[in-house]
Design a protein around this motif. Structure first.
Motif, short mmCIF file in Angstrom:
data_model
loop_
_atom_site.label_atom_id
_atom_site.label_comp_id
_atom_site.label_asym_id
_atom_site.label_seq_id
_atom_site.Cartn_x
_atom_site.Cartn_y
_atom_site.Cartn_z
N GLU A 1 2.84 -5.89 -11.85
CA GLU A 1 3.55 -5.42 -10.66
C GLU A 1 2.68 -4.41 -9.92
OE1 GLU A 1 5.25 -4.65 -7.60
OE2 GLU A 1 6.25 -6.19 -8.81
N PRO A 2 1.94 -4.84 -8.91
CA PRO A 2 1.01 -3.96 -8.21
C PRO A 2 1.66 -2.71 -7.64
CG PRO A 2 0.66 -6.25 -7.58
CD PRO A 2 1.91 -6.22 -8.39
N GLY A 3 2.97 -2.77 -7.37
CA GLY A 3 3.65 -1.61 -6.82
C GLY A 3 3.63 -0.41 -7.74
N ALA A 4 3.29 -0.60 -9.00
CA ALA A 4 3.18 0.53 -9.93
C ALA A 4 2.11 1.52 -9.48
CB ALA A 4 2.86 0.03 -11.34
N LEU A 5 1.15 1.05 -8.68
CA LEU A 5 0.07 1.91 -8.21
C LEU A 5 0.50 2.83 -7.07
CD1 LEU A 5 -2.78 -0.77 -8.15
CD2 LEU A 5 -2.52 1.09 -9.80
N LEU A 6 1.70 2.66 -6.57
CA LEU A 6 2.17 3.44 -5.44
C LEU A 6 2.85 4.74 -5.85
CD1 LEU A 6 3.54 0.56 -3.19
CD2 LEU A 6 1.28 1.66 -3.12
N ASP A 7 2.83 5.05 -7.15
CA ASP A 7 3.46 6.27 -7.67
C ASP A 7 2.38 7.34 -7.84
OD1 ASP A 7 4.67 8.30 -9.04
OD2 ASP A 7 5.49 7.04 -10.64
N PRO A 8 2.34 8.36 -6.97
CA PRO A 8 1.29 9.38 -7.07
C PRO A 8 1.24 10.06 -8.43
CG PRO A 8 2.43 9.57 -4.97
CD PRO A 8 3.22 8.60 -5.80
N SER A 9 2.42 10.33 -9.03
CA SER A 9 2.43 11.02 -10.33
C SER A 9 1.87 10.13 -11.43
CB SER A 9 3.85 11.48 -10.68
OG SER A 9 4.72 10.37 -10.79
N ALA A 10 2.13 8.83 -11.34
CA ALA A 10 1.58 7.91 -12.34
C ALA A 10 0.07 7.82 -12.20
CB ALA A 10 2.20 6.53 -12.18
N LEU A 11 -0.43 7.78 -10.97
CA LEU A 11 -1.88 7.75 -10.75
C LEU A 11 -2.53 9.00 -11.32
CD1 LEU A 11 -1.98 6.47 -7.06
CD2 LEU A 11 -2.75 5.20 -9.06
N ALA A 12 -1.92 10.17 -11.05
CA ALA A 12 -2.50 11.42 -11.52
C ALA A 12 -2.46 11.50 -13.04
CB ALA A 12 -1.75 12.60 -10.91
N GLY A 13 -1.35 11.11 -13.63
CA GLY A 13 -1.22 11.19 -15.08
C GLY A 13 -2.15 10.26 -15.82
N ALA A 14 -2.54 9.17 -15.17
CA ALA A 14 -3.43 8.19 -15.79
C ALA A 14 -4.90 8.45 -15.47
CB ALA A 14 -3.04 6.78 -15.34
N GLY A 15 -5.18 9.52 -14.74
CA GLY A 15 -6.58 9.79 -14.39
C GLY A 15 -7.21 8.64 -13.62
N MET A 16 -6.41 7.98 -12.81
CA MET A 16 -6.88 6.79 -12.08
C MET A 16 -7.68 7.23 -10.86
SD MET A 16 -6.66 3.38 -12.11
CE MET A 16 -5.17 3.00 -13.06
N THR A 17 -8.93 6.78 -10.77
CA THR A 17 -9.73 7.10 -9.60
C THR A 17 -9.27 6.25 -8.42
OG1 THR A 17 -11.43 5.43 -10.04
CG2 THR A 17 -11.70 7.59 -11.10
N ARG B 1 0.17 2.24 2.22
CA ARG B 1 0.99 2.88 1.18
C ARG B 1 0.13 3.30 -0.01
NH1 ARG B 1 5.71 -0.82 -0.52
NH2 ARG B 1 6.40 1.10 -1.54
N LEU B 2 -0.86 2.48 -0.35
CA LEU B 2 -1.71 2.82 -1.49
C LEU B 2 -2.56 4.06 -1.20
CD1 LEU B 2 -2.73 2.19 -4.30
CD2 LEU B 2 -4.34 0.55 -3.32
N TRP B 3 -3.16 4.11 0.00
CA TRP B 3 -3.93 5.30 0.35
C TRP B 3 -3.04 6.53 0.33
CZ3 TRP B 3 -8.79 5.89 -0.21
CH2 TRP B 3 -9.70 4.89 0.11
N GLU B 4 -1.85 6.43 0.88
CA GLU B 4 -0.97 7.59 0.94
C GLU B 4 -0.53 8.04 -0.44
OE1 GLU B 4 2.11 6.63 3.75
OE2 GLU B 4 0.81 7.04 5.48
N ALA B 5 -0.49 7.10 -1.40
CA ALA B 5 -0.19 7.49 -2.79
C ALA B 5 -1.38 8.15 -3.45
CB ALA B 5 0.23 6.25 -3.58
N MET B 6 -2.59 7.73 -3.08
CA MET B 6 -3.79 8.26 -3.73
C MET B 6 -4.26 9.59 -3.14
SD MET B 6 -6.14 4.87 -4.37
CE MET B 6 -6.31 4.50 -2.61
N ILE B 7 -4.02 9.79 -1.86
CA ILE B 7 -4.59 10.95 -1.16
C ILE B 7 -4.26 12.30 -1.81
CG2 ILE B 7 -4.27 12.28 0.98
CD1 ILE B 7 -4.58 9.53 2.46
N PRO B 8 -3.02 12.53 -2.30
CA PRO B 8 -2.75 13.85 -2.91
C PRO B 8 -3.65 14.17 -4.10
CG PRO B 8 -0.70 12.71 -2.43
CD PRO B 8 -1.79 11.71 -2.21
N GLY B 9 -4.16 13.17 -4.78
CA GLY B 9 -5.00 13.42 -5.94
C GLY B 9 -6.49 13.28 -5.68
N MET B 10 -6.87 13.03 -4.45
CA MET B 10 -8.29 12.83 -4.14
C MET B 10 -9.01 14.15 -3.94
SD MET B 10 -8.06 9.50 -1.58
CE MET B 10 -9.83 9.47 -1.25
N GLY B 11 -10.29 14.17 -4.30
CA GLY B 11 -11.10 15.35 -4.12
C GLY B 11 -11.51 15.54 -2.66
N PHE B 12 -12.03 16.72 -2.37
CA PHE B 12 -12.40 17.10 -1.01
C PHE B 12 -13.46 16.14 -0.45
CE2 PHE B 12 -14.23 19.67 2.34
CZ PHE B 12 -13.19 20.48 2.78
#
Length: 516
Positions: free
Chosen positions: A234-250, A266-277
């Motif tokens: 289920e690709p939608g699992a990648l849209l959870d920012p907390s799941a991405l952060a907890g999994a150390g997903m780049t 939607r994917l970028w918006e989920a990833m952006i909070p955890g992205m580096g500068f």
């Protein structure tokens, strides 16, 4: 008496050259050699390892760099240690500091001088760098590792290897994986890092295709594997920012896993909070193309102008200019311009009248990636002009052109305007002629150039000796254009605002030390 004259009547800078030229620049002008430390400093801060420059091949520059490293390391081990650590953590020159650290360690070992282990450890600051160090060493010197190199790399692995760095950097694209580093250097887990023994064992197992289930202590690695399995179903699992952060997903892995099955916005918006500068800076075009919302864009811009974020990011000021040039949307412009100016917080507001000359010759228009030296120099020249009381800014080559900058102007827009004018006055390098044409009783002069001047007269005699000349050497070539280190003749290397901290000291009559 030394040919490098250190006598001065005003303040002093650390870089010195001959008082009398003994050879020529690459363009036939009078060429002044530097002492070894000055030559090494200037070359290191302008050296992208393996890359050709206008006048030298990458191989020639690398050999000159290695020779200087070895000589200076043996002559002054304490200085070389401080210098290489600063080169990595203060000047952010990753490849030059890595190769320099290894070559210094070799020179010290051969001379029977201790300190190589500490130097190697100090220049390795990212978790893929122990592997890069071994890749360089084996290519240059073979597979036998001297103890200082082996132990320095091992110390760095203990300091840098954790679950998140394993997930980010231990990939098949690297010639030396984490497991290879551990196999070759045999580090013990760090004190208090009870999980690191499991991490080391897991890294070695997966390098040899014996991966199996990660140990229970490696909770982030386990979460990463679980998220990957869920995303496959289920690709939608990648849209959870907390799941991405907890999994150390780049963000690279998330994009790869999502492919065309997930809405990119939607994917970028989920990833952006955890992205580096830096990742944010490099992906502005992708954000625009995916249609990232203005609300999310505003949050990104707020990070760009946060002083703490800017300081931690360790970005060269011209990186903000590069981001601006690569971003399709104008919505990023004000924040990037402000971020650039904030990153130049150490530039002095110049009192009195100042002359700034920026070399726009052909050699300054070529260079590393999309940021040629003339553009990087213009960032600082324009910023100085925008801050100064009375500043005359000129570009020069075979002739000169004046470029007026109003106080408080947008640095990014003025740099763009300046660079577009770069071809107006030819493609040669005539520093003395340009000084004579523009000097009008100024209180100080700045010259940004690779210092490979034509034979058009004496640079140092083209202006009064009592006026300070600050030369910013952007080429790092073996010869410079003037007698740096004599009275009121100063030379600097590299373009970071930390360099400009020396100028108020010099003008106050003090000695400005090396920036480390």
């Amino acid at each position: 008496m030394s040919k490098f004259n250190l006598a001065r009547t005003r303040g002093a800078g650390p870089i010195t050259a001959e008082t009398v030229p003994t050879a020529l620049t690459h363009e036939g002008g009078s060429g002044y050699a530097h002492d070894d430390k000055s030559a090494l400093f200037l070359l290191a801060v302008s050296n992208f390892v393996g890359e050709d420059t206008f006048y030298e091949s990458g191989g020639e520059r690398d050999r000159r760099f290695t020779d200087l490293i070895r000589r200076v390391a043996v002559a002054d081990p304490e200085w070389i240690g401080r210098f290489l650590s600063w080169l990595r953590t203060g000047a952010y020159m990753r490849s030059a500091s890595l190769t320099g650290g290894l070559e210094a360690a070799l020179a010290l070992r051969d001379a029977g001088v201790p300190g190589g282990r500490r130097i190697v450890d100090s220049v390795l600051q990212r978790a893929d760098e122990p592997g890069e160090a071994l890749a360089y060493w084996t290519a240059a010197h073979g597979r036998a590792l001297p103890k200082p190199v082996k132990r320095g790399v091992a110390d760095a692995a203990v300091r840098l290897y954790n679950e998140r760095s394993l997930l980010k950097y231990d990939t098949a694209s690297h010639a030396f994986r984490f497991g290879d580093v551990l196999d070759l250097t045999h580090p013990s887990p760090g004190t208090g890092k009870v999980w690191q023994g499991d991490l080391f064992a897991y890294a070695i197992s997966r390098r040899h295709a014996r991966e199996g289930a990660p140990p229970a202590r490696l909770t982030t690695v386990l979460a990463n594997g679980d998220l990957r399995r869920r995303a496959a179903r289920e690709p939608g699992a990648l849209l959870d920012p907390s799941a991405l952060a907890g999994a150390g997903m780049t963000w690279e892995d998330a994009l790869s896993l999502g492919g065309d099955r997930v809405d990119k916005k939607r994917l970028w918006e989920a990833m952006i909070p955890g992205m580096g500068f830096m990742a944010l800076l490099r992906n502005l075009r992708n954000f625009d193309e995916a249609g990232v919302s203005d609300e999310v864009a505003a949050a990104i811009c707020a990070r760009f102008v946060d002083p703490g974020e800017i300081a931690r990011s360790k970005q060269f000021p011209y990186r903000f200019l590069a981001a601006y040039e690569n971003a399709p949307s104008l919505r990023w412009g004000p924040a990037l311009d402000k971020a650039l100016q904030m990153s130049l917080s150490n530039l002095p507001a110049l009192r009195g009248r100042s002359l700034i000359l920026i070399d726009t010759s052909g050699s300054m228009m070529s260079g590393h990636s999309s940021m040629p030296p003339v553009k990087a120099a213009a960032v600082f020249g324009v910023a100085l002009a925008a801050r100064g009381e009375r500043v005359d800014l000129h570009g020069f080559a075979d002739g000169v052109f004046r470029h007026d900058v109003r106080r408080g102007a947008s640095v990014i827009r003025e740099v763009d305007r300046f660079v577009r004018r770069a071809g107006e006055v030819g493609h040669g390098t005539r520093i003395a002629t340009s000084l004579a044409a523009t000097f009008r009783a100024h209180d100080r002069v700045f010259v940004f150039s690779d210092m490979q001047t034509f034979a058009d007269g004496s640079v140092t005699a083209a202006m009064p000796r009592e006026v300070p000349l600050y030369g910013f050497n952007l080429g790092g070539y073996a010869r410079t254009a003037f007698d740096a280190g004599t009275v009121n003749r100063f030379e600097f290397g590299g373009l970071t605002d930390a360099t400009f901290r020396m100028i108020p000291l010099i003008e106050a009559g003090k000695r400005a030390a090396w920036p480390f």
